[in-house]
Motif scaffolding. Structure first.
Motif, PDB file in Angstrom:
ATOM      1  N   ASP A   1       0.928  -1.185   0.066  1.00 33.32           N
ATOM      2  CA  ASP A   1       0.067   0.016   0.051  1.00 33.32           C
ATOM      3  C   ASP A   1       0.825   1.110   0.056  1.00 33.32           C
ATOM      4  O   ASP A   1       2.043   1.303   0.541  1.00 33.32           O
ATOM      5  N   ALA A   2       0.399   2.295  -0.484  1.00 33.59           N
ATOM      6  CA  ALA A   2       1.250   3.509  -0.611  1.00 33.59           C
ATOM      7  C   ALA A   2       0.024   4.678  -1.027  1.00 33.59           C
ATOM      8  O   ALA A   2      -0.861   4.490  -1.374  1.00 33.59           O
ATOM      9  N   PRO A   3       0.701   6.020  -0.595  1.00 32.72           N
ATOM     10  CA  PRO A   3      -0.181   7.127  -0.794  1.00 32.72           C
ATOM     11  C   PRO A   3      -0.506   7.167  -2.287  1.00 32.72           C
ATOM     12  O   PRO A   3       0.469   7.016  -3.264  1.00 32.72           O
ATOM     13  N   GLY A   4      -1.683   7.411  -2.645  1.00 33.93           N
ATOM     14  CA  GLY A   4      -2.153   7.608  -4.108  1.00 33.93           C
ATOM     15  C   GLY A   4      -2.467   6.396  -4.686  1.00 33.93           C
ATOM     16  O   GLY A   4      -3.237   6.447  -5.745  1.00 33.93           O
ATOM     17  N   MET A   5      -2.419   5.248  -3.953  1.00 31.56           N
ATOM     18  CA  MET A   5      -2.815   4.067  -4.641  1.00 31.56           C
ATOM     19  C   MET A   5      -4.318   3.883  -4.221  1.00 31.56           C
ATOM     20  O   MET A   5      -4.958   4.041  -3.117  1.00 31.56           O
ATOM     21  N   GLU A   6      -5.106   3.145  -5.221  1.00 29.91           N
ATOM     22  CA  GLU A   6      -6.529   3.378  -5.225  1.00 29.91           C
ATOM     23  C   GLU A   6      -6.952   2.213  -4.059  1.00 29.91           C
ATOM     24  O   GLU A   6      -7.741   2.452  -3.295  1.00 29.91           O
ATOM     25  N   ALA A   7      -6.297   1.060  -4.109  1.00 33.73           N
ATOM     26  CA  ALA A   7      -6.573  -0.110  -3.275  1.00 33.73           C
ATOM     27  C   ALA A   7      -5.167  -0.900  -3.030  1.00 33.73           C
ATOM     28  O   ALA A   7      -4.426  -0.725  -3.940  1.00 33.73           O
ATOM     29  N   PRO A   8      -4.719  -1.183  -1.928  1.00 35.87           N
ATOM     30  CA  PRO A   8      -3.681  -2.011  -1.928  1.00 35.87           C
ATOM     31  C   PRO A   8      -3.744  -3.404  -2.857  1.00 35.87           C
ATOM     32  O   PRO A   8      -4.670  -3.784  -2.990  1.00 35.87           O
ATOM     33  N   ILE A   9      -2.276  -3.542  -3.247  1.00 41.85           N
ATOM     34  CA  ILE A   9      -2.215  -4.804  -3.867  1.00 41.85           C
ATOM     35  C   ILE A   9      -2.103  -6.004  -2.954  1.00 41.85           C
ATOM     36  O   ILE A   9      -1.376  -5.873  -1.882  1.00 41.85           O
TER      37      ILE A   9
ATOM     38  N   VAL B   1      -7.235 -16.559  -2.282  1.00 34.85           N
ATOM     39  CA  VAL B   1      -7.436 -16.464  -0.556  1.00 34.85           C
ATOM     40  C   VAL B   1      -8.365 -15.350  -0.146  1.00 34.85           C
ATOM     41  O   VAL B   1      -8.139 -14.499  -0.506  1.00 34.85           O
ATOM     42  N   ILE B   2      -9.462 -15.962   0.562  1.00 37.40           N
ATOM     43  CA  ILE B   2     -10.277 -14.743   1.242  1.00 37.40           C
ATOM     44  C   ILE B   2      -9.845 -14.800   2.547  1.00 37.40           C
ATOM     45  O   ILE B   2     -10.124 -15.911   3.299  1.00 37.40           O
ATOM     46  N   SER B   3      -9.327 -13.825   3.271  1.00 36.13           N
ATOM     47  CA  SER B   3      -9.014 -13.917   4.763  1.00 36.13           C
ATOM     48  C   SER B   3      -9.530 -12.282   5.278  1.00 36.13           C
ATOM     49  O   SER B   3      -9.413 -11.267   4.742  1.00 36.13           O
ATOM     50  N   ARG B   4     -10.395 -12.754   6.312  1.00 35.73           N
ATOM     51  CA  ARG B   4     -11.348 -11.665   6.869  1.00 35.73           C
ATOM     52  C   ARG B   4     -11.815 -10.668   5.722  1.00 35.73           C
ATOM     53  O   ARG B   4     -12.004  -9.634   5.991  1.00 35.73           O
ATOM     54  N   GLY B   5     -12.400 -11.388   4.876  1.00 34.64           N
ATOM     55  CA  GLY B   5     -13.098 -10.626   3.830  1.00 34.64           C
ATOM     56  C   GLY B   5     -12.265  -9.865   2.830  1.00 34.64           C
ATOM     57  O   GLY B   5     -12.926  -9.411   1.779  1.00 34.64           O
ATOM     58  N   LEU B   6     -11.095 -10.065   2.814  1.00 34.13           N
ATOM     59  CA  LEU B   6     -10.225  -9.370   2.043  1.00 34.13           C
ATOM     60  C   LEU B   6      -9.655 -10.439   0.885  1.00 34.13           C
ATOM     61  O   LEU B   6      -9.151 -11.559   1.417  1.00 34.13           O
ATOM     62  N   HIS B   7      -9.490 -10.168  -0.441  1.00 32.81           N
ATOM     63  CA  HIS B   7      -9.332 -10.859  -1.528  1.00 32.81           C
ATOM     64  C   HIS B   7      -7.770 -10.699  -1.782  1.00 32.81           C
ATOM     65  O   HIS B   7      -7.442  -9.858  -1.990  1.00 32.81           O
ATOM     66  N   PHE B   8      -7.254 -11.823  -1.655  1.00 33.79           N
ATOM     67  CA  PHE B   8      -5.700 -12.118  -2.000  1.00 33.79           C
ATOM     68  C   PHE B   8      -5.532 -12.934  -3.017  1.00 33.79           C
ATOM     69  O   PHE B   8      -6.165 -13.956  -3.304  1.00 33.79           O
ATOM     70  N   VAL B   9      -4.793 -12.241  -3.978  1.00 32.51           N
ATOM     71  CA  VAL B   9      -4.786 -13.006  -5.385  1.00 32.51           C
ATOM     72  C   VAL B   9      -3.682 -13.846  -5.186  1.00 32.51           C
ATOM     73  O   VAL B   9      -2.501 -13.756  -4.846  1.00 32.51           O
ATOM     74  N   ALA B  10      -3.705 -15.199  -6.003  1.00 36.80           N
ATOM     75  CA  ALA B  10      -2.681 -16.106  -6.017  1.00 36.80           C
ATOM     76  C   ALA B  10      -1.694 -15.770  -7.075  1.00 36.80           C
ATOM     77  O   ALA B  10      -1.976 -15.236  -8.216  1.00 36.80           O
ATOM     78  N   PHE B  11      -0.535 -15.586  -6.388  1.00 39.42           N
ATOM     79  CA  PHE B  11       0.718 -14.955  -7.171  1.00 39.42           C
ATOM     80  C   PHE B  11       1.957 -15.672  -6.527  1.00 39.42           C
ATOM     81  O   PHE B  11       2.112 -15.674  -5.409  1.00 39.42           O
ATOM     82  N   PRO B  12       2.878 -16.098  -7.411  1.00 37.92           N
ATOM     83  CA  PRO B  12       4.182 -16.646  -7.096  1.00 37.92           C
ATOM     84  C   PRO B  12       5.064 -15.472  -6.571  1.00 37.92           C
ATOM     85  O   PRO B  12       5.604 -14.486  -7.175  1.00 37.92           O
ATOM     86  N   PHE B  13       5.420 -15.668  -5.313  1.00 38.99           N
ATOM     87  CA  PHE B  13       6.673 -14.980  -4.748  1.00 38.99           C
ATOM     88  C   PHE B  13       7.511 -15.652  -3.695  1.00 38.99           C
ATOM     89  O   PHE B  13       7.025 -16.487  -3.103  1.00 38.99           O
ATOM     90  N   GLU B  14       8.730 -14.883  -3.481  1.00 40.99           N
ATOM     91  CA  GLU B  14       9.625 -15.282  -2.352  1.00 40.99           C
ATOM     92  C   GLU B  14       9.686 -14.350  -1.395  1.00 40.99           C
ATOM     93  O   GLU B  14      10.169 -13.183  -1.774  1.00 40.99           O
ATOM     94  N   ILE B  15       9.994 -14.838  -0.056  1.00 36.33           N
ATOM     95  CA  ILE B  15      10.694 -13.836   0.807  1.00 36.33           C
ATOM     96  C   ILE B  15      11.885 -14.448   1.458  1.00 36.33           C
ATOM     97  O   ILE B  15      11.771 -15.628   2.079  1.00 36.33           O
TER      98      ILE B  15
END
Length: 166
Positions: free
Chosen positions: A38-46, A55-69
């Motif tokens: 999230d950042a200032p100026g973004m319509e909605a968080p990615i 995945v829907i978690s607490r009513g928020l939609h998270f898009v399936a996406f490959p990433f590594e941390i």
């Protein structure tokens, strides 16, 4: 005091859960990492999840996406730095990075697939320090900032309170 003794084992188990989420796909418990940018100026968080299905978690939609941390190592002297690598199949992420105004906040939470509304670890809020990208991947360096910790209510997991977690 008594609270600190309990805190150490809590942070160790959460740290273990987070590392399992990153490395283990074969366990009966499937841990997923939720990531919000999230950042200032973004319509909605990615919002993305490191899984093959949304995945829907607490009513928020998270898009399936490959990433590594890459979580920071155990060295207490090293500043806690987290590296995020996203396979760049979605141009919206690069577009969003190009248009960032101000500091982007990246929030990481760990959930179990079996119970997506229950947060196992986090939220961990970090600032996006720098991002580089090419046609294949986006890589971002994230850092914990004390100023971000002030947003959370008391009792959150912060690097100062739970250094073993980070």
């Amino acid at each position: 005091g008594h609270a600190e003794a309990g805190g150490a084992s809590v942070s160790r188990s959460l740290s273990l859960a987070a590392r399992q989420a990153v490395t283990a796909r074969e366990t009966a418990e499937v841990f997923l990492i939720l990531l919000a940018i999230d950042a200032p100026g973004m319509e909605a968080p990615i919002r993305v999840v490191n899984d093959r299905a949304d995945v829907i978690s607490r009513g928020l939609h998270f898009v399936a996406f490959p990433f590594e941390i890459d979580l920071p190592g155990e060295d207490p002297e090293a500043p806690p730095k987290v590296t995020l690598r996203i396979d760049n199949v979605d141009r919206r992420i690069v577009a969003a990075l190009r248009e960032l105004q101000g500091v982007a906040t990246v929030t990481i939470e760990v959930i179990r697939a079996a119970d997506p509304d229950e947060i196992e670890a986090g939220p961990f809020a970090m600032q996006l320090v720098k991002a580089t990208y090419d046609a294949l991947a986006v890589q971002a360096d994230l850092a914990f900032e004390d100023t971000l910790n002030a947003r959370f209510p008391a009792g959150s997991y912060t690097p100062a309170d739970y250094p073993g977690l980070f």
